[in-house]
Design an enzyme around this catalytic site. Structure first.
Site, PDB file in Angstrom:
ATOM      1  N   GLY B 208      -7.355  -5.322   8.284  1.00  0.00           N
ATOM      2  CA  GLY B 208      -6.861  -3.979   8.019  1.00  0.00           C
ATOM      3  C   GLY B 208      -7.907  -3.180   7.285  1.00  0.00           C
ATOM      4  N   GLY B 210      -9.676  -4.550   4.613  1.00  0.00           N
ATOM      5  CA  GLY B 210     -10.710  -5.434   4.094  1.00  0.00           C
ATOM      6  C   GLY B 210     -10.775  -5.501   2.580  1.00  0.00           C
ATOM      7  N   PHE B 279      -8.559   2.402   0.530  1.00  0.00           N
ATOM      8  CA  PHE B 279      -9.139   1.597   1.610  1.00  0.00           C
ATOM      9  C   PHE B 279      -8.163   0.647   2.277  1.00  0.00           C
ATOM     10  CE2 PHE B 279     -12.385   2.402  -1.699  1.00  0.00           C
ATOM     11  CZ  PHE B 279     -13.142   3.312  -0.985  1.00  0.00           C
ATOM     12  N   SER B 280      -7.062   0.311   1.607  1.00  0.00           N
ATOM     13  CA  SER B 280      -6.185  -0.712   2.184  1.00  0.00           C
ATOM     14  C   SER B 280      -5.233  -0.084   3.203  1.00  0.00           C
ATOM     15  CB  SER B 280      -5.413  -1.414   1.081  1.00  0.00           C
ATOM     16  OG  SER B 280      -4.699  -0.476   0.304  1.00  0.00           O
ATOM     17  N   THR B 288       0.809  -8.681   2.635  1.00  0.00           N
ATOM     18  CA  THR B 288       0.578  -9.322   1.332  1.00  0.00           C
ATOM     19  C   THR B 288       1.660  -9.040   0.305  1.00  0.00           C
ATOM     20  OG1 THR B 288      -0.719  -7.408   0.648  1.00  0.00           O
ATOM     21  CG2 THR B 288      -1.936  -9.283   1.501  1.00  0.00           C
ATOM     22  N   ALA B 290       2.535  -5.981  -0.993  1.00  0.00           N
ATOM     23  CA  ALA B 290       1.816  -5.152  -1.955  1.00  0.00           C
ATOM     24  C   ALA B 290       2.757  -4.458  -2.926  1.00  0.00           C
ATOM     25  CB  ALA B 290       1.000  -4.105  -1.206  1.00  0.00           C
ATOM     26  N   SER B 291       2.165  -4.026  -4.017  1.00  0.00           N
ATOM     27  CA  SER B 291       2.917  -3.312  -5.040  1.00  0.00           C
ATOM     28  C   SER B 291       2.156  -2.050  -5.380  1.00  0.00           C
ATOM     29  CB  SER B 291       3.051  -4.189  -6.279  1.00  0.00           C
ATOM     30  OG  SER B 291       3.542  -3.433  -7.364  1.00  0.00           O
ATOM     31  N   TYR B 550      -2.114  -7.924 -15.711  1.00  0.00           N
ATOM     32  CA  TYR B 550      -3.361  -7.851 -14.957  1.00  0.00           C
ATOM     33  C   TYR B 550      -4.501  -8.214 -15.890  1.00  0.00           C
ATOM     34  CZ  TYR B 550      -5.652  -5.905 -10.840  1.00  0.00           C
ATOM     35  OH  TYR B 550      -6.325  -5.740  -9.676  1.00  0.00           O
TER      36      TYR B 550
END
Lengths: 668, 630
Positions: B208, B210, B279-280, B288, B290-291, B550
């Site tokens: 997708g 990367g 970029f995603s 994945t 995602a959040s 994080y």
């Protein structure tokens, strides 16, 4: 950290130990008062949460953990939560210390005076102190001293004060509390009191564990407790208890602390203050209850010479590295952390293993004086020895002990005979010396006529006192001695046979000595290695062969353990001959004692150590563990049911009448 | 100086999607760019086409081949030793950052004299020749699909942005790369490709944006078949917008920023803003779990999707209607969400959309220490009044953020800054080495935002928090967009690092943060790292029952022979520590191949078995053989 090098049996000679400094030297030169009043600015834990002793109490009472247990107890008992809370608060009042610097200063002054009178020197390894200083800053610290005397914890606090380290809070047995005034003094010097047994009392356990954990988590002060649980009356290390160890490790397991530093401390005495007191206690002459007046009477001890005292601070052992790969901390993930959780089976195993290892470190770092060697020899020769031959044998034994890694404090540049006579002088109350012949004997014979029984007890006091010194070096000889005994009783030189015998003895004596469960192969290899290095044995692939010169060493080694072997046999014989079907647990010790006494009076037993209640207790525990005896609860009495066949065969194996074989072991 | 040129054009074919093009190019690149432009135009379907960042098949023309993001945007230390950020794309672009150098040298013990520059360009001879499955390639071509086995195309799609991947590229080391790249332009193309892949038994790895940081794009070493990278970048259209139900049906290859911009033009947004959204891709988010930063208002990807269409070797999986919730057994979406490209290719997604909010406001709060900050976030979560985003940075990260402060333009501002600092540290007595800052983003209609803002600041005040202005807040969010660029700067000066994340129940947040940070410091020391590492964390998301944490971890590797290996060992230890402290294996980065070893412990043997049996049914030939997750 240090625990990676926890113990290496392979190279006992390479073990490097720190040098000692005598702290009394300074005290003899400068003012005790100024010392007691000097500026005290301890190194502190970097994560310290500042908090007063009084605040501590409310933190504990408010804690989620305690609140949870209070609700639980209240719903189980039907009592109101207020009532249970009140109860918890009372428990805490009874328990809590109230550490005050002024009391410490008072102790610093008085103990300086006392120590100077009692001891020639108090020696401390200062490198250990420096390591402790480091450890104290990094993570909360738990001090784990050995326990041989009441002196131990007074000395610990005194030393920490001397070296500007934070004063510890000390878990002490409740029995001190009953001493008026002294109990309160101890409390003010940092002792907190715990009941000796509170098995099923959930609330008590919760208050106690939360109290200790709160102090640990906040870095309030180093926590000090005795792994052995109580003073060892025999000077052998006692099988460690794991309850408190679990409490101080749990904050790490649950992630509340990054790490906890455990610092084993070995305190050894050249002459123990409670020496004859212990011997009497072991013989069933009741121990005087701790009382203030008793303590005052004990002032007599102040006039005597107790030689030197040694305190060795071991390397801090990080709980984190100890637990690495052994404890899966995520087992605590699924339950809120305030809910008490019984330790899992592998946690249990870990705790016990860690406790054993820590006690072994304590043993390792105990300073042994020449007298320990002399006592060992005198016990093996009840009829006494000539001074010259004693000196010669002591010198031989010294080399053997050093080869096995003993931490022997032998005076430099002094002739062996000189050293021996100095030692004899310090312990003259246990000896008679006439015409160059030394013998253990009763010195202050009472003037009144004594019955034969009393005479036996008098002699037994001397023997057990002396044994308490020999016991100090047992850990050095233990493994080779078990091997020596196993070789004696094995019917072949085959390695497996010897190992079986070794393993059997190890099992039988594991309540008596510090033998880590699960270490039997390692212990066997260690024993083989030591004896091989000494040239006593040749260990081949399948055989173990004694070398020509090895006989005397093996004979010495097996006779080191001989009193224990004989003692256990006496217990076996007693159990076989006892006809009382309803023998209660309480009656056991007095009954064995009188049985042994009869044997001694009849001249059938020479071993006075069989009279020791400690040995009898350990033997019973071993037989229970080996299922030769079992406990049955009848009403409110616990009675002992004896499997006579099993006990009989145990006795036969111990006596070397039948060799150890697997089937018999299996049957046991 | 490279000449930058920005060009934007907009067409409106039926039904309404707009075409916009924004390019940034330097003269040296223009020939190849025009080439790729014509190429992509010829490939794109004639109608409803939307050109954007990913109009080109050769992304490497505007993107770095061996680092993060756009080629024109990078940090550097100029001749005066001052840090600056090049390009024109970001707020920071073209600005001087006067305190970055001191922070950088002070934190890492780095020195601008000690450089570790990257290999300037890809050495094509280092790329192994493609292992082609000729009949497959021919069938693809026959089906009219665009295919390439150009080494640059292949290398570009052989990695994500894990440290070891980027480090190897900078050193010019190229491992196993895909043998072929194929660009489907619609769902039917994907069906065709998957069918052919099954027929010829080749390995397909969907690609997708990367931006993976879990080694998910790495070609499995043990793979012997021809590996085909299936690049979804050409499937980037919004197919329809349903204003009655507030949903949009979008092709899965669309990139986050394009999706958001195009919806904005229509007055809508998804509100899904992961830090990588520049970029995603949408398909990547689905694959994945995602959040997004603003999940408090809009939800995470699993809350946003209404319908997913995925092509698997067994066929297409999708639901029969667009009902908002169903009780039809376990939700099949949850086999797809987080499947990390092991089951198939997500081709189209129906997403919830919202009207663009009327008002947006940043904010920040300073706390005397991290504990107080966490307590405040916990309270905000308890009262369920979290703003669109609320994040709490620890002290180290606060100082990091501070180092990114651009040169102040007037004496007045710098005087004001000094005054603020004086107020907080001297008057309020906050210890500058303990204080930490929460950054906030409010969204909604103006009145409600202001009301909401007051509520949150009132809670913060109870925990000793002081409002610290919009500017601090905004800078905090900027940090997350430029952090990956900063990593590239670090790598020029012997500093390597990465981020990783977890989620953890509230009561363990503090303990986990402290223990993991400490573990990192310890492990570095034990492994011979010569300088103390940067080990910092922030709480980036709040939930009812816990938070997402994080971590940033970086160190100066001078004097180490194998820094990446040491980095990996430390990260491994840090993950062990996270798991031991009750943290999850991942909150949103996914498992990939990097964290696979812990899957069984994380979801139990039975759980893993369930996933495996799904894989076995859906893809018995292991066509989707990227080896992630299981």
């Amino acid at each position: 950290m240090a625990s990676r090098a926890l113990y290496s049996p392979r190279h006992p000679m390479l073990k490097k130990r720190d040098d000692f400094e005598d702290i009394l030297e300074e005290r003899r030169r400068s003012s005790d008062l100024r010392y007691a009043l000097r500026c005290y600015t301890p190194t502190l834990y970097r994560g310290l949460v500042p908090c007063k002793a009084s605040m501590l109490k409310s933190i504990v009472l408010q804690s989620d953990h305690l609140q949870y247990v209070i609700k639980q107890v209240s719903s189980e008992s039907g009592e109101s939560t207020e009532g249970v809370s009140e109860e918890a608060s009372l428990i805490l009042d009874e328990m809590a210390h109230c550490l005050q610097l002024s009391t410490i200063r008072f102790f610093a002054f008085t103990l300086s005076k006392a120590f100077k009178r009692l001891f020639r020197s108090v020696c401390v390894n200062e490198e250990g102190i420096q390591r402790l200083q480091q450890a104290v800053q990094e993570h909360p610290v738990v001090l784990l001293p050995s326990h041989r005397s009441y002196m131990d914890f007074l000395m610990m606090s005194y030393l920490l004060y001397t070296y500007d380290l934070p004063l510890p809070v000390i878990a002490a047995g409740m029995d001190f509390m009953s001493m008026k005034f002294v109990g309160e003094m101890l409390r003010m010097s940092g002792a907190f009191f715990i009941r000796r047994s509170f098995g099923g009392d959930k609330l008590y356990w919760a208050v106690f564990s939360e109290y200790v954990k709160t102090m640990l988590r906040n870095g309030y002060a180093p926590i000090e407790f005795f792994l052995e649980g109580t003073r060892s009356r025999t000077c052998k290390s006692l099988t460690p208890k794991t309850g408190l160890l679990n409490i101080v490790m749990e904050p790490f397991f649950k992630g509340e602390l990054f790490d906890v530093n455990l610092v084993p401390v070995s305190i050894s005495y050249e002459r123990i203050l409670e020496e004859s007191l212990y011997a009497r206690e072991l013989l069933g002459i009741p121990k005087p209850k701790e009382s203030t007046s008793g303590l005052l009477k004990a002032r007599r001890v102040l006039s005597e010479d107790y030689g030197s005292m040694y305190v060795y601070f071991g390397h801090p052992v990080s709980v984190r590295s100890l637990a690495e790969g052994k404890i899966n901390r995520s087992q605590y993930n699924l339950l809120p952390r305030y809910i008490p959780q019984k330790p899992s089976a592998d946690t249990h195993e870990f705790l016990s293993d860690a406790a054993f290892r820590l006690v072994r470190i304590q043993e390792e770092n105990m300073v042994l004086k020449p007298w320990v060697l002399i006592a060992t020899l005198l016990l093996q020769n009840p009829d006494g020895l000539d001074l010259s031959s004693l000196a010669e044998q002591t010198d031989w034994l010294r080399h053997l002990a050093l080869a096995f890694g003993a931490f022997l404090d032998w005076p430099d540049h002094e002739a062996c005979s000189e050293v021996v006579s100095c030692s004899l002088a310090l312990h003259r109350h246990l000896l008679s010396v006439s015409a160059g012949h030394v013998q253990l004997s009763v010195t202050d014979v009472p003037q009144v006529e004594t019955t034969p029984e009393e005479a036996v007890f008098h002699q037994a006091v001397v023997v057990l006192s002396c044994a308490s010194y020999r016991n100090q070096i047992l850990h050095v000889f233990l493994r080779p001695a078990l091997l020596a005994m196993a070789m004696q009783s094995a019917n072949s030189n085959r390695k497996d046979d010897v190992y079986n015998g070794f393993n059997f003895l190890r099992k039988v004596f594991s309540n008596e000595f510090i033998l880590c469960p699960g270490d039997s192969v390692q212990d066997f290899e260690e024993a083989c290695y030591l004896l091989m290095k000494r040239g006593v044995l040749q260990v081949l692939e399948h055989e173990i062969v004694m070398s020509a010169s090895g006989h005397s060493t093996l004979a010495f080694l097996s006779s080191v353990l001989d009193p224990f072997l004989q003692g256990y046999q006496v217990v076996c014989r007693y159990l076989c001959e006892e006809t009382n079907e309803n023998l209660t647990e309480k009656e056991f010790i007095p009954a064995v004692r009188s049985f042994a006494l009869k044997l001694i009076l009849a001249g059938r037993l020479k071993c006075y150590e069989a009279l020791s209640s400690d040995l009898q207790k350990n033997a019973l525990a071993a037989f229970l563990r080996l299922k030769a005896v079992r406990k049955v609860k009848v009403g409110d009495q616990v009675t002992l049911k004896v499997n006579k066949v099993a006990v009989n065969s145990l006795e036969d194996i111990l006596g070397g009448k039948i060799p150890t074989q697997k089937p018999i072991l299996a049957r046991l | 100086l490279p000449l930058s040129l920005s060009l934007s054009l907009s067409l409106s074919p039926s039904p309404s999607p707009s075409l916009s093009l924004s390019l940034s190019l330097s003269p040296s690149l223009s020939p190849s760019l025009s080439l790729s432009l014509s190429l992509s135009l010829s490939l794109s379907p004639p109608l409803s086409l939307s050109l954007s960042l990913f109009l080109s098949l050769s992304l490497q023309e505007i993107m770095k081949w061996n680092g993060w993001g756009y080629s024109d945007s990078r940090f550097l230390f100029n001749k005066k030793g001052q840090a600056e950020f090049t390009g024109k794309r970001y707020r920071l672009s073209g600005l001087i950052l006067p305190s970055l150098k001191d922070w950088f040298e002070g934190t890492f013990g780095a020195n601008l004299q000690h450089r570790s520059p990257a290999t300037p360009s890809l050495n094509l001879s280092a790329v192994a020749p493609p292992h082609l499955n000729q009949p497959f390639v021919e069938d693809l071509k026959a089906a009219g699909l665009s295919v390439s086995h150009d080494p640059e195309d292949r290398v570009f799609r052989a990695h994500g942005h894990c440290l070891h991947e980027v480090f190897a590229l900078r050193e010019g080391r190229i491992g196993r790369v895909p043998d072929v790249v194929v660009w489907p332009s619609c769902h039917n193309d994907v069906e065709k490709i998957v069918e052919l892949a099954c027929k010829h038994n080749v390995c397909l790895i969907p690609y997708g944006g990367g931006t993976s940081v879990s080694s998910a794009l790495e070609c499995p070493r043990e793979e012997t078949r021809s590996i085909v990278s299936l690049d979804t970048s050409q499937m980037n259209r919004i197919l329809w917008i349903d204003e009655k139900n507030l949903t949009a049906h979008v092709e899965a290859g669309i990139i986050g920023q394009d999706l958001e911009r195009q919806l904005n033009e229509r007055g809508y947004c998804t509100g899904h803003e992961p830090d990588s959204m520049e970029f995603s891709s949408l398909g990547g988010w689905v694959a994945t779990r995602a959040s997004g930063m603003k999940k408090n208002i809009y939800g995470n990807i699993e809350d946003l999707v209404v319908h997913i269409k995925m092509v698997t070797p067994r066929g297409v999986i999708e639901k029969s209607c667009l009902g908002p919730r169903m009780s039809t057994g376990p939700d099949i979406h949850h086999f797809i969400l987080g499947s990390e490209g092991t089951l198939g290719v997500v081709t189209e997604v129906t997403l919830k959309i919202r009207p663009v909010p009327e008002y947006q406001k940043y904010g920040s709060v300073v706390f005397p220490n991290f504990q107080q900050g966490v307590a405040c976030l916990r309270e905000v979560a308890r009262q369920r009044c979290a703003p669109a985003s609320i994040r709490l940075m620890d002290n180290e990260q606060f100082q990091f953020g501070h180092a990114l402060k651009p040169q102040v333009s007037s004496i007045f501002t710098s005087f004001l800054d000094g005054l603020k600092k004086f107020y907080i540290t001297k008057f309020k007595g906050f210890d500058p080495h303990h204080l930490c800052v929460a950054t906030l983003l409010f969204e909604g209609d103006r009145g409600k935002v202001l009301q909401h803002e007051k509520q949150v600041y009132d809670i913060a005040a109870k925990f000793g928090g002081l409002a610290a202005g919009e500017d601090n807040g905004q800078r905090g969010y900027m940090l997350t967009f430029v952090i990956a660029y900063l990593r590239d700067l670090g790598m020029d000066y012997y500093v390597i690092g990465e981020s990783f994340e977890t989620s953890v129940p509230w009561d363990r947040v503090l303990d986990l943060c402290r223990n993991v940070k400490e573990r990192i410091v310890r492990e570095c020391k034990e492994r011979g790292v010569q300088f103390p590492p940067l080990s910092t964390c922030r709480v980036t998301q709040t939930y009812d029952a816990g938070a997402c944490v994080y971590f940033y971890f970086a160190f100066n590797y001078r004097g180490l022979s194998d820094p990446v290996h040491i980095y990996e060992q430390v990260e491994h230890a840090a993950r062990e520590e996270i798991l031991a402290n009750g943290g999850s294996l991942s909150h949103h980065h996914g498992v990939g191949k990097l964290r696979k070893e812990w899957m069984k412990a994380s979801v139990s043997g039975v759980g893993l078995g369930m996933l495996k049996s799904v894989k076995e049914y859906v893809d018995p030939q292991n066509i989707f053989g990227n080896g992630n997750l299981l």
